[in-house]
Motif scaffolding. Sequence first.
Motif, PDB file in Angstrom:
ATOM      1  N   TYR A  95       0.854  -1.304   0.157  1.00 61.36           N
ATOM      2  CA  TYR A  95       0.083  -0.032   0.043  1.00 61.36           C
ATOM      3  C   TYR A  95       0.830   1.273  -0.032  1.00 61.36           C
ATOM      4  O   TYR A  95       0.180   2.462  -0.276  1.00 61.36           O
ATOM      5  CB  TYR A  95      -1.078   0.004   1.383  1.00 61.36           C
ATOM      6  CG  TYR A  95      -2.179  -1.101   1.016  1.00 61.36           C
ATOM      7  CD1 TYR A  95      -3.027  -0.702   0.147  1.00 61.36           C
ATOM      8  CD2 TYR A  95      -1.948  -2.207   1.711  1.00 61.36           C
ATOM      9  CE1 TYR A  95      -4.210  -1.778   0.321  1.00 61.36           C
ATOM     10  CE2 TYR A  95      -2.890  -2.922   1.701  1.00 61.36           C
ATOM     11  CZ  TYR A  95      -4.098  -2.805   1.063  1.00 61.36           C
ATOM     12  OH  TYR A  95      -5.064  -3.768   0.878  1.00 61.36           O
ATOM     13  N   ASP A  96       2.164   1.298   0.403  1.00 61.60           N
ATOM     14  CA  ASP A  96       2.873   2.497   0.539  1.00 61.60           C
ATOM     15  C   ASP A  96       3.383   2.930  -0.975  1.00 61.60           C
ATOM     16  O   ASP A  96       4.472   2.429  -1.114  1.00 61.60           O
ATOM     17  CB  ASP A  96       3.854   2.294   1.540  1.00 61.60           C
ATOM     18  CG  ASP A  96       4.662   3.664   2.046  1.00 61.60           C
ATOM     19  OD1 ASP A  96       3.886   4.629   1.727  1.00 61.60           O
ATOM     20  OD2 ASP A  96       5.631   3.337   2.121  1.00 61.60           O
ATOM     21  N   GLY A  97       3.119   4.011  -1.565  1.00 60.09           N
ATOM     22  CA  GLY A  97       3.780   4.500  -2.611  1.00 60.09           C
ATOM     23  C   GLY A  97       3.774   3.699  -3.973  1.00 60.09           C
ATOM     24  O   GLY A  97       4.539   4.007  -4.792  1.00 60.09           O
ATOM     25  N   VAL A  98       2.803   3.050  -4.100  1.00 58.65           N
ATOM     26  CA  VAL A  98       2.473   2.258  -5.363  1.00 58.65           C
ATOM     27  C   VAL A  98       2.198   3.201  -6.402  1.00 58.65           C
ATOM     28  O   VAL A  98       3.033   2.914  -7.502  1.00 58.65           O
ATOM     29  CB  VAL A  98       1.370   1.297  -5.127  1.00 58.65           C
ATOM     30  CG1 VAL A  98       1.348   0.309  -6.467  1.00 58.65           C
ATOM     31  CG2 VAL A  98       1.737   0.249  -4.060  1.00 58.65           C
ATOM     32  N   ASP A  99       1.405   4.014  -6.442  1.00 59.03           N
ATOM     33  CA  ASP A  99       1.052   5.184  -7.127  1.00 59.03           C
ATOM     34  C   ASP A  99       1.115   4.723  -8.756  1.00 59.03           C
ATOM     35  O   ASP A  99       1.947   5.228  -9.500  1.00 59.03           O
ATOM     36  CB  ASP A  99       2.357   6.191  -7.160  1.00 59.03           C
ATOM     37  CG  ASP A  99       2.205   6.893  -5.554  1.00 59.03           C
ATOM     38  OD1 ASP A  99       1.206   6.808  -5.010  1.00 59.03           O
ATOM     39  OD2 ASP A  99       3.311   7.242  -5.151  1.00 59.03           O
ATOM     40  N   GLY A 177      -1.285  -7.873  -4.871  1.00 54.27           N
ATOM     41  CA  GLY A 177      -2.061  -6.990  -4.166  1.00 54.27           C
ATOM     42  C   GLY A 177      -1.955  -5.511  -4.467  1.00 54.27           C
ATOM     43  O   GLY A 177      -3.261  -4.980  -4.632  1.00 54.27           O
ATOM     44  N   ALA A 178      -0.888  -5.219  -4.560  1.00 57.74           N
ATOM     45  CA  ALA A 178      -0.644  -3.713  -4.806  1.00 57.74           C
ATOM     46  C   ALA A 178      -0.768  -3.298  -6.203  1.00 57.74           C
ATOM     47  O   ALA A 178      -1.374  -2.035  -6.370  1.00 57.74           O
ATOM     48  CB  ALA A 178       1.121  -3.408  -4.435  1.00 57.74           C
ATOM     49  N   TRP A 179      -1.151  -4.139  -7.138  1.00 54.26           N
ATOM     50  CA  TRP A 179      -1.377  -3.869  -8.299  1.00 54.26           C
ATOM     51  C   TRP A 179      -2.717  -3.261  -8.479  1.00 54.26           C
ATOM     52  O   TRP A 179      -3.113  -2.678  -9.365  1.00 54.26           O
ATOM     53  CB  TRP A 179      -1.131  -5.111  -9.273  1.00 54.26           C
ATOM     54  CG  TRP A 179       0.183  -5.595  -9.669  1.00 54.26           C
ATOM     55  CD1 TRP A 179       1.465  -5.022  -9.111  1.00 54.26           C
ATOM     56  CD2 TRP A 179       0.740  -6.773 -10.070  1.00 54.26           C
ATOM     57  NE1 TRP A 179       2.366  -5.769  -9.236  1.00 54.26           N
ATOM     58  CE2 TRP A 179       1.999  -6.869 -10.074  1.00 54.26           C
ATOM     59  CE3 TRP A 179      -0.016  -7.782 -11.152  1.00 54.26           C
ATOM     60  CZ2 TRP A 179       2.815  -7.836 -10.817  1.00 54.26           C
ATOM     61  CZ3 TRP A 179       0.673  -8.704 -11.344  1.00 54.26           C
ATOM     62  CH2 TRP A 179       2.133  -9.030 -11.277  1.00 54.26           C
ATOM     63  N   GLN A 180      -3.558  -3.768  -7.524  1.00 55.73           N
ATOM     64  CA  GLN A 180      -5.074  -3.387  -7.400  1.00 55.73           C
ATOM     65  C   GLN A 180      -5.384  -2.569  -6.306  1.00 55.73           C
ATOM     66  O   GLN A 180      -5.372  -1.327  -6.432  1.00 55.73           O
ATOM     67  CB  GLN A 180      -6.183  -4.375  -7.909  1.00 55.73           C
ATOM     68  CG  GLN A 180      -7.358  -4.407  -7.564  1.00 55.73           C
ATOM     69  CD  GLN A 180      -7.988  -3.263  -8.362  1.00 55.73           C
ATOM     70  OE1 GLN A 180      -7.624  -3.012  -9.569  1.00 55.73           O
ATOM     71  NE2 GLN A 180      -9.335  -2.707  -8.208  1.00 55.73           N
ATOM     72  N   TRP A 181      -5.231  -3.317  -5.145  1.00 59.99           N
ATOM     73  CA  TRP A 181      -5.837  -2.500  -4.138  1.00 59.99           C
ATOM     74  C   TRP A 181      -4.896  -1.489  -3.612  1.00 59.99           C
ATOM     75  O   TRP A 181      -5.219  -0.627  -2.701  1.00 59.99           O
ATOM     76  CB  TRP A 181      -5.964  -3.582  -3.042  1.00 59.99           C
ATOM     77  CG  TRP A 181      -7.253  -4.555  -3.411  1.00 59.99           C
ATOM     78  CD1 TRP A 181      -8.323  -4.152  -4.137  1.00 59.99           C
ATOM     79  CD2 TRP A 181      -7.348  -5.818  -2.519  1.00 59.99           C
ATOM     80  NE1 TRP A 181      -8.991  -5.290  -4.249  1.00 59.99           N
ATOM     81  CE2 TRP A 181      -8.696  -6.219  -3.092  1.00 59.99           C
ATOM     82  CE3 TRP A 181      -6.995  -6.355  -1.431  1.00 59.99           C
ATOM     83  CZ2 TRP A 181      -9.418  -7.329  -2.691  1.00 59.99           C
ATOM     84  CZ3 TRP A 181      -7.456  -7.564  -1.123  1.00 59.99           C
ATOM     85  CH2 TRP A 181      -8.714  -8.025  -1.572  1.00 59.99           C
ATOM     86  N   GLY A 182      -3.582  -1.595  -3.787  1.00 56.04           N
ATOM     87  CA  GLY A 182      -2.692  -0.698  -3.717  1.00 56.04           C
ATOM     88  C   GLY A 182      -2.524   0.606  -4.696  1.00 56.04           C
ATOM     89  O   GLY A 182      -1.536   1.453  -4.253  1.00 56.04           O
ATOM     90  N   GLY A 183      -3.603   0.785  -5.662  1.00 55.45           N
ATOM     91  CA  GLY A 183      -3.292   1.635  -6.761  1.00 55.45           C
ATOM     92  C   GLY A 183      -2.374   1.408  -7.489  1.00 55.45           C
ATOM     93  O   GLY A 183      -2.073   2.466  -8.130  1.00 55.45           O
ATOM     94  N   ILE A 199      -7.260 -11.607  -6.342  1.00 57.65           N
ATOM     95  CA  ILE A 199      -6.195 -10.992  -5.491  1.00 57.65           C
ATOM     96  C   ILE A 199      -5.977 -11.913  -3.965  1.00 57.65           C
ATOM     97  O   ILE A 199      -4.957 -12.093  -3.850  1.00 57.65           O
ATOM     98  CB  ILE A 199      -6.701  -9.619  -5.002  1.00 57.65           C
ATOM     99  CG1 ILE A 199      -6.544  -8.825  -6.103  1.00 57.65           C
ATOM    100  CG2 ILE A 199      -5.486  -9.143  -4.031  1.00 57.65           C
ATOM    101  CD1 ILE A 199      -6.809  -7.296  -5.909  1.00 57.65           C
ATOM    102  N   VAL A 200      -7.116 -12.708  -3.699  1.00 54.83           N
ATOM    103  CA  VAL A 200      -6.933 -13.146  -2.544  1.00 54.83           C
ATOM    104  C   VAL A 200      -7.047 -14.749  -2.895  1.00 54.83           C
ATOM    105  O   VAL A 200      -5.910 -15.599  -2.694  1.00 54.83           O
ATOM    106  CB  VAL A 200      -7.914 -12.981  -1.431  1.00 54.83           C
ATOM    107  CG1 VAL A 200      -7.588 -13.845  -0.214  1.00 54.83           C
ATOM    108  CG2 VAL A 200      -7.776 -11.655  -0.789  1.00 54.83           C
ATOM    109  N   HIS A 201      -8.142 -15.254  -3.439  1.00 57.25           N
ATOM    110  CA  HIS A 201      -8.468 -16.462  -3.695  1.00 57.25           C
ATOM    111  C   HIS A 201      -7.793 -17.263  -4.799  1.00 57.25           C
ATOM    112  O   HIS A 201      -7.034 -18.573  -4.580  1.00 57.25           O
ATOM    113  CB  HIS A 201     -10.001 -17.089  -3.926  1.00 57.25           C
ATOM    114  CG  HIS A 201     -10.653 -16.496  -2.601  1.00 57.25           C
ATOM    115  ND1 HIS A 201     -10.780 -17.255  -1.362  1.00 57.25           N
ATOM    116  CD2 HIS A 201     -11.338 -15.291  -2.196  1.00 57.25           C
ATOM    117  CE1 HIS A 201     -11.470 -16.514  -0.552  1.00 57.25           C
ATOM    118  NE2 HIS A 201     -11.875 -15.578  -0.974  1.00 57.25           N
TER     119      HIS A 201
END
Length: 444
Positions: A95-99, A177-183, A199-201
């Motif tokens: 989540y930090d700085g994916v941008d 997960g960062a590719w979607q939920w992390g922006g 992303i999870v399953h």
Amino acid sequence: MVDKFMPKKLILAGLGATMLTVPASAEVSSESVYIFNTLLFLIGGFLVMWMAAGFAMLEAGLVRSKNVAEICLKNVTLYAVACIMFLLVGYKLMYDGVDGGYIGSFTTWFIDDGAALAEEGASFDAGYASASDFFFQMVFVATAASIVSGTVAERIKLFPFMLFTVVLTAIIYPIQGAWQWGGGWLSEAGFVDFAGSTIVHSCGGWAALMGAIVLGPRIGKYDANGRARPMPGSSLPLATLGTFILWLGWFGFNGASQLALGSAADAAAVSNIFVNTNMAAAGGVVAAMIVTKLVYKKVDLSMVLNGALAGLVSITAGPDTPGPVFSVLIGAVGGVLVVFAVPAIDKLKIDDVVGAISVHLVCGIWGTMAVPLTNADASFGVQALGVVSIGAFVLVTSAIVWFALKFTIGIRLSKEEEEVGSDLAELGLEAYPEFGRGSQKLSV
């Protein structure tokens, strides 16, 4: 004069949608929004945490009695390992700085709720306590690891599995997960995965698939002609209990993924998600029951339990947009898919003890691809891009880790250890000592 609390109509999209009445928007203080949003994260988080118990009971019921204690140990330990690794590395990496990019930062998360906790001059602009968000995101990662646990059960060594869990929860899961939920880049492309069918399953499913391939099947699982031999689990009542626990926990998994409860519209949305989640599971159960009766002439309880989970996985990518009737149909398709996917995977001699690949990977893909059926903001092309890119990433990275473990410390129990059971081989104890394996000794 117009009463600001006068009801207004909210139309829920999708086949079978109903007209719900919710209060008109009213002025709500930023502190109230902060409290309700935080409460949603916390309630959703402890419901998802309880899913760890569901996975433990489901897997304990579907493995043979000589492996039950070890599968229980794996589930409680993988949850603890996942929490620690997500704290140290995973959360910030996701989540930090994916941008709009591919990866966050390799730093450790820390609580930053000082302003909200101050006695005077508190600011609630963040909308929720940062610790509640961390807690909610943290419990998701253990679900992916639990999927792997059930697939590779009964023949994998304990500590190599835990080392794989470390890498999965600290690196593999957070990056995709960062590719979607992390922006990240998939979010920018318009990929939609509301609560994590992919992303999870599917992430857990791809990792489990590669683990099963590298590990190989259990001794005696396939005969000389490649036909699968049945290996009944220890307790169908225990597996049923696990399924009900997972069903309950899924309301937090999907419902709290609305990420807000600070307005009437959010409350209505969460309610809609609860209903759709429940109806998809119901559709999966009924479809699996009917299909097993038609195909096998008898109803298979374990397949019906997987039908419930298949329905739940199928609706997870988009529980916010269908109506209840369409949710039943989405879940029913998942229930049908799992009935045919389990024997199809067996024909490939991929030994999946609990059927997790069929439930979480196959139905995760279906659920992700079904989103555009009810969500006009999603497209089949972008959904397919997300499925393929995440699948390729998890397959490759999982393969690297599995093979590295295999050719260094080894990942599989010896033939003698597997035959006596992982309880005695790994733990030196039995889940059911009074039922008779206590006299067996493992020579070392």
